[in-house]
Design a protein around this motif. Structure first.
Motif, PDB file in Angstrom:
ATOM      1  N   ARG A 193       0.807  -1.221   0.000  1.00 32.60           N
ATOM      2  CA  ARG A 193       0.000   0.000   0.000  1.00 32.60           C
ATOM      3  C   ARG A 193       0.842   1.273   0.000  1.00 32.60           C
ATOM      4  N   ARG A 194       1.977   1.259   0.663  1.00 30.90           N
ATOM      5  CA  ARG A 194       2.813   2.466   0.690  1.00 30.90           C
ATOM      6  C   ARG A 194       3.385   2.772  -0.688  1.00 30.90           C
ATOM      7  N   SER A 195       3.887   1.757  -1.367  1.00 36.22           N
ATOM      8  CA  SER A 195       4.451   2.007  -2.694  1.00 36.22           C
ATOM      9  C   SER A 195       3.360   2.370  -3.703  1.00 36.22           C
ATOM     10  N   ALA A 248       0.545   3.998  -2.933  1.00 31.97           N
ATOM     11  CA  ALA A 248       0.159   5.376  -2.614  1.00 31.97           C
ATOM     12  C   ALA A 248       1.213   6.356  -3.107  1.00 31.97           C
ATOM     13  N   LYS A 249       2.478   5.990  -2.984  1.00 31.17           N
ATOM     14  CA  LYS A 249       3.564   6.855  -3.437  1.00 31.17           C
ATOM     15  C   LYS A 249       3.488   7.067  -4.949  1.00 31.17           C
ATOM     16  N   ARG A 250       3.192   6.005  -5.692  1.00 34.49           N
ATOM     17  CA  ARG A 250       3.070   6.129  -7.154  1.00 34.49           C
ATOM     18  C   ARG A 250       1.862   6.963  -7.547  1.00 34.49           C
ATOM     19  N   ARG A 306       0.605   9.458  -5.808  1.00 39.93           N
ATOM     20  CA  ARG A 306       0.858  10.870  -5.483  1.00 39.93           C
ATOM     21  C   ARG A 306       1.875  11.509  -6.408  1.00 39.93           C
ATOM     22  N   LYS A 307       2.718  10.686  -7.046  1.00 37.89           N
ATOM     23  CA  LYS A 307       3.770  11.210  -7.905  1.00 37.89           C
ATOM     24  C   LYS A 307       3.149  11.877  -9.137  1.00 37.89           C
TER      25      LYS A 307
END
Length: 49
Positions: free
Chosen positions: A37-39, A41-43, A45-46
């Protein structure tokens, strides 16, 4: 793949195992989403490049 039939005594898919396979795939997908989930979410937001 007939654990529903053995555990509950009903055969929702006529005994072919498709319902059990669907449950396993859905559980695996949910677990993958939880683990990554963190990776993900990071993608999201990018900003696009």
């Amino acid at each position: 793949m007939d654990f529903i039939e053995r555990w509950f005594g009903v055969s929702p898919d006529g005994g072919d195992g498709s319902t059990e396979l669907l449950y396993i795939v859905v559980i695996a997908a949910v677990l993958a989403l939880i683990v990554f989930r963190r990776s993900i979410a990071k993608r999201l937001r990018k900003p696009p490049s």
